[in-house]
Design a protein around this motif. Structure first.
Motif, PDB file in Angstrom:
ATOM      1  N   ALA A 267       0.831  -1.208   0.000  1.00 47.74           N
ATOM      2  CA  ALA A 267       0.000   0.000   0.000  1.00 47.74           C
ATOM      3  C   ALA A 267       0.868   1.261   0.000  1.00 47.74           C
ATOM      4  O   ALA A 267       0.588   2.213  -0.736  1.00 47.74           O
ATOM      5  CB  ALA A 267      -0.931  -0.002   1.211  1.00 47.74           C
ATOM      6  N   ALA A 268       1.941   1.267   0.801  1.00 48.99           N
ATOM      7  CA  ALA A 268       2.842   2.432   0.840  1.00 48.99           C
ATOM      8  C   ALA A 268       3.485   2.623  -0.527  1.00 48.99           C
ATOM      9  O   ALA A 268       3.598   3.745  -1.036  1.00 48.99           O
ATOM     10  CB  ALA A 268       3.913   2.230   1.908  1.00 48.99           C
ATOM     11  N   LYS A 269       3.873   1.521  -1.146  1.00 48.37           N
ATOM     12  CA  LYS A 269       4.510   1.597  -2.462  1.00 48.37           C
ATOM     13  C   LYS A 269       3.580   2.244  -3.490  1.00 48.37           C
ATOM     14  O   LYS A 269       4.009   2.970  -4.371  1.00 48.37           O
ATOM     15  CB  LYS A 269       4.916   0.192  -2.910  1.00 48.37           C
ATOM     16  CG  LYS A 269       5.511   0.185  -4.289  1.00 48.37           C
ATOM     17  CD  LYS A 269       5.991  -1.160  -4.722  1.00 48.37           C
ATOM     18  CE  LYS A 269       6.459  -1.035  -6.165  1.00 48.37           C
ATOM     19  NZ  LYS A 269       7.150  -2.191  -6.656  1.00 48.37           N
ATOM     20  N   ASN A 270       2.278   1.953  -3.377  1.00 42.12           N
ATOM     21  CA  ASN A 270       1.328   2.439  -4.384  1.00 42.12           C
ATOM     22  C   ASN A 270       0.701   3.784  -4.041  1.00 42.12           C
ATOM     23  O   ASN A 270       0.022   4.384  -4.878  1.00 42.12           O
ATOM     24  CB  ASN A 270       0.202   1.414  -4.568  1.00 42.12           C
ATOM     25  CG  ASN A 270       0.725   0.162  -5.238  1.00 42.12           C
ATOM     26  OD1 ASN A 270       1.633   0.227  -6.053  1.00 42.12           O
ATOM     27  ND2 ASN A 270       0.156  -0.986  -4.893  1.00 42.12           N
ATOM     28  N   LEU A 271       0.902   4.262  -2.800  1.00 38.50           N
ATOM     29  CA  LEU A 271       0.176   5.450  -2.332  1.00 38.50           C
ATOM     30  C   LEU A 271       0.246   6.632  -3.308  1.00 38.50           C
ATOM     31  O   LEU A 271      -0.777   7.155  -3.754  1.00 38.50           O
ATOM     32  CB  LEU A 271       0.708   5.873  -0.951  1.00 38.50           C
ATOM     33  CG  LEU A 271       0.081   7.140  -0.365  1.00 38.50           C
ATOM     34  CD1 LEU A 271      -1.391   6.925  -0.047  1.00 38.50           C
ATOM     35  CD2 LEU A 271       0.830   7.581   0.899  1.00 38.50           C
ATOM     36  N   TYR A 272       1.461   7.067  -3.650  1.00 40.32           N
ATOM     37  CA  TYR A 272       1.582   8.284  -4.462  1.00 40.32           C
ATOM     38  C   TYR A 272       1.099   8.058  -5.891  1.00 40.32           C
ATOM     39  O   TYR A 272       0.501   8.961  -6.484  1.00 40.32           O
ATOM     40  CB  TYR A 272       3.015   8.806  -4.457  1.00 40.32           C
ATOM     41  CG  TYR A 272       3.462   9.334  -3.109  1.00 40.32           C
ATOM     42  CD1 TYR A 272       2.562   9.978  -2.264  1.00 40.32           C
ATOM     43  CD2 TYR A 272       4.774   9.200  -2.687  1.00 40.32           C
ATOM     44  CE1 TYR A 272       2.966  10.462  -1.029  1.00 40.32           C
ATOM     45  CE2 TYR A 272       5.188   9.692  -1.458  1.00 40.32           C
ATOM     46  CZ  TYR A 272       4.277  10.319  -0.629  1.00 40.32           C
ATOM     47  OH  TYR A 272       4.683  10.807   0.583  1.00 40.32           O
ATOM     48  N   SER A 273       1.359   6.853  -6.452  1.00 37.06           N
ATOM     49  CA  SER A 273       0.911   6.673  -7.840  1.00 37.06           C
ATOM     50  C   SER A 273      -0.614   6.626  -7.918  1.00 37.06           C
ATOM     51  O   SER A 273      -1.198   7.141  -8.870  1.00 37.06           O
ATOM     52  CB  SER A 273       1.566   5.463  -8.524  1.00 37.06           C
ATOM     53  OG  SER A 273       1.773   4.437  -7.629  1.00 37.06           O
ATOM     54  N   VAL A 274      -1.263   6.049  -6.891  1.00 38.54           N
ATOM     55  CA  VAL A 274      -2.739   6.029  -6.905  1.00 38.54           C
ATOM     56  C   VAL A 274      -3.275   7.454  -6.713  1.00 38.54           C
ATOM     57  O   VAL A 274      -4.211   7.867  -7.396  1.00 38.54           O
ATOM     58  CB  VAL A 274      -3.298   5.051  -5.843  1.00 38.54           C
ATOM     59  CG1 VAL A 274      -4.817   5.160  -5.758  1.00 38.54           C
ATOM     60  CG2 VAL A 274      -2.905   3.620  -6.176  1.00 38.54           C
ATOM     61  N   LEU A 275      -2.665   8.239  -5.832  1.00 34.13           N
ATOM     62  CA  LEU A 275      -3.113   9.630  -5.658  1.00 34.13           C
ATOM     63  C   LEU A 275      -2.940  10.426  -6.956  1.00 34.13           C
ATOM     64  O   LEU A 275      -3.793  11.228  -7.333  1.00 34.13           O
ATOM     65  CB  LEU A 275      -2.349  10.302  -4.513  1.00 34.13           C
ATOM     66  CG  LEU A 275      -2.714   9.846  -3.101  1.00 34.13           C
ATOM     67  CD1 LEU A 275      -1.783  10.480  -2.062  1.00 34.13           C
ATOM     68  CD2 LEU A 275      -4.168  10.181  -2.746  1.00 34.13           C
ATOM     69  N   ARG A 276      -1.840  10.161  -7.662  1.00 30.40           N
ATOM     70  CA  ARG A 276      -1.636  10.847  -8.948  1.00 30.40           C
ATOM     71  C   ARG A 276      -2.679  10.404  -9.976  1.00 30.40           C
ATOM     72  O   ARG A 276      -3.165  11.214 -10.764  1.00 30.40           O
ATOM     73  CB  ARG A 276      -0.224  10.578  -9.480  1.00 30.40           C
ATOM     74  CG  ARG A 276       0.830  11.420  -8.806  1.00 30.40           C
ATOM     75  CD  ARG A 276       2.226  11.011  -9.255  1.00 30.40           C
ATOM     76  NE  ARG A 276       3.240  11.779  -8.566  1.00 30.40           N
ATOM     77  CZ  ARG A 276       3.748  12.938  -8.988  1.00 30.40           C
ATOM     78  NH1 ARG A 276       3.338  13.459 -10.125  1.00 30.40           N
ATOM     79  NH2 ARG A 276       4.667  13.555  -8.290  1.00 30.40           N
ATOM     80  N   GLU A 277      -3.021   9.109  -9.949  1.00 33.87           N
ATOM     81  CA  GLU A 277      -4.036   8.589 -10.878  1.00 33.87           C
ATOM     82  C   GLU A 277      -5.384   9.287 -10.611  1.00 33.87           C
ATOM     83  O   GLU A 277      -6.080   9.684 -11.545  1.00 33.87           O
ATOM     84  CB  GLU A 277      -4.173   7.082 -10.639  1.00 33.87           C
ATOM     85  CG  GLU A 277      -4.918   6.317 -11.709  1.00 33.87           C
ATOM     86  CD  GLU A 277      -5.122   4.856 -11.282  1.00 33.87           C
ATOM     87  OE1 GLU A 277      -4.289   4.306 -10.530  1.00 33.87           O
ATOM     88  OE2 GLU A 277      -6.156   4.282 -11.703  1.00 33.87           O
TER      89      GLU A 277
END
Ligand code: AMP
Ligand code: MG
Length: 310
Positions: A267-277
């Motif tokens: 989840a930490a790994k994906n946090l910023y890319s999901v927020l950017r999406e």
């Protein structure tokens, strides 16, 4: 990933000319320049629009190179031996004869130092005869970049060169620990505090935990995706993006999940890319379900709380 030596040499050439370039690290991408050069450090602050009083983290190849700039101690040595290179930043006393730019430190007598693990950046650091000042490669107060397209989205052609290193493995910034006296955490990050406690064999104080700050005005806005965020939401509205810790059986079109099964490292790994999406989507606000406040969940919550002050 395959290492491209020609790219590393190009990065080296630009850095030798006091230019700033983007570099990959295991946490997030950095905007790097020669830490001994005022000119290079000024460029970093200018490109990021970073307030001058926010000092930069200095990146080294190994502890031997750090000896010129900082006084080391037992706590540092124990953590260095066990955790470096890795996602941990140390606050140490700066040596008087250190050549680190006073622009980078904002004239502080302490220095934030880190040994990044990414193999491409390690090769680069090994070839340079100076350490790299490198804050995260994003406009000040916004979310960090975890791949080269994030940097292009944020800066266009303003950054001369991006040293390609794929997607950052950890995806959130380093954990910052002041090890000068009684160790204390200044920023939660990609390294779980329990790992530090195991090595130092004691409980570590967290001195900058925003979930403990009650007055909203005390919080500095940071890590903002540029959209309003509501936290601990049980039922989202249909016209807002709903950020979930794990995938649900019945997914609605506004659901975005951070991990398949609720794994906090993923989840930490994906946090910023999901927020950017989400920022690129039609939704104009974000609701977040409750995220477990343990392990890297603490770091995710720290970032979301700060981001929610937008
Ligand atoms: P960034 O690299 O943009 O993720 O941010 C670096 C962080 O390190 C900022 O929060 C700085 O305030 C912090 N930092 C840098 N130097 C020091 C220092 N000497 N003492 C305490 N914090 C520092
Ligand atoms: Mg940053």
């Amino acid at each position: 990933m395959k290492i491209n030596l020609a790219n590393i040499k190009k990065a080296q050439k630009l850095l030798n000319k006091r230019e700033c370039i983007a570099i990959p690290t295991e946490t997030v991408y950095g905007l790097a320049g020669n830490a001994y050069s005022d000119i290079a450090c000024k460029k970093i602050f200018k490109i990021k629009k970073r307030p001058k009083n926010n000092p930069l983290i200095i990146h080294y190849y190994n502890q031997k190179n750090l000896l010129k700039d900082c006084n080391l101690n037992d706590n540092f040595m124990k953590l260095y031996k066990n955790l470096c290179p890795g996602p941990i930043t140390f606050i140490l006393d700066l040596k008087k004869r250190s050549k680190i730019s006073r622009i980078a430190t904002n004239k502080k007598k302490t220095l934030a130092v880190r040994f990044p693990k990414h193999p491409v950046t390690r090769q680069l650091l090994k070839r340079l005869n100076f350490p790299l000042a490198a804050p995260s490669a994003n406009p000040s107060s916004r979310i960090s970049a975890v791949c080269s397209t994030d940097i292009i989205d944020d800066f266009g052609k303003k950054i001369k060169f991006i040293l390609e290193g794929g997607k950052s493995k950890i995806g959130v910034e380093s954990t910052i620990i002041d090890v000068r006296e009684k160790p204390k955490i200044l920023r939660l990050g990609g390294l779980e505090i329990s790992k530090i406690e195991k090595i130092l064999k004691k409980k570590i104080i967290i001195s900058n935990n925003p979930s403990k700050i009650s007055a909203p005005g005390q919080l500095r806005v940071h890590y903002s995706p540029g959209l309003p965020i509501r936290l601990n939401v049980r039922n989202s509205k249909n016209d807002e993006a709903y950020l979930l810790i794990k995938k649900r059986k019945k997914n609605k079109s506004n659901f975005y999940f951070l991990s398949k099964k609720g794994d906090l490292v993923e989840a930490a790994k994906n946090l910023y890319s999901v927020l950017r999406e989400i920022r690129k989507s039609k939704y104009k606000s974000i609701a977040v379900e409750q995220i477990p406040n343990k392990g890297l969940g603490k770091t995710i919550n720290d970032r979301l709380i700060r981001a929610s002050k937008f």
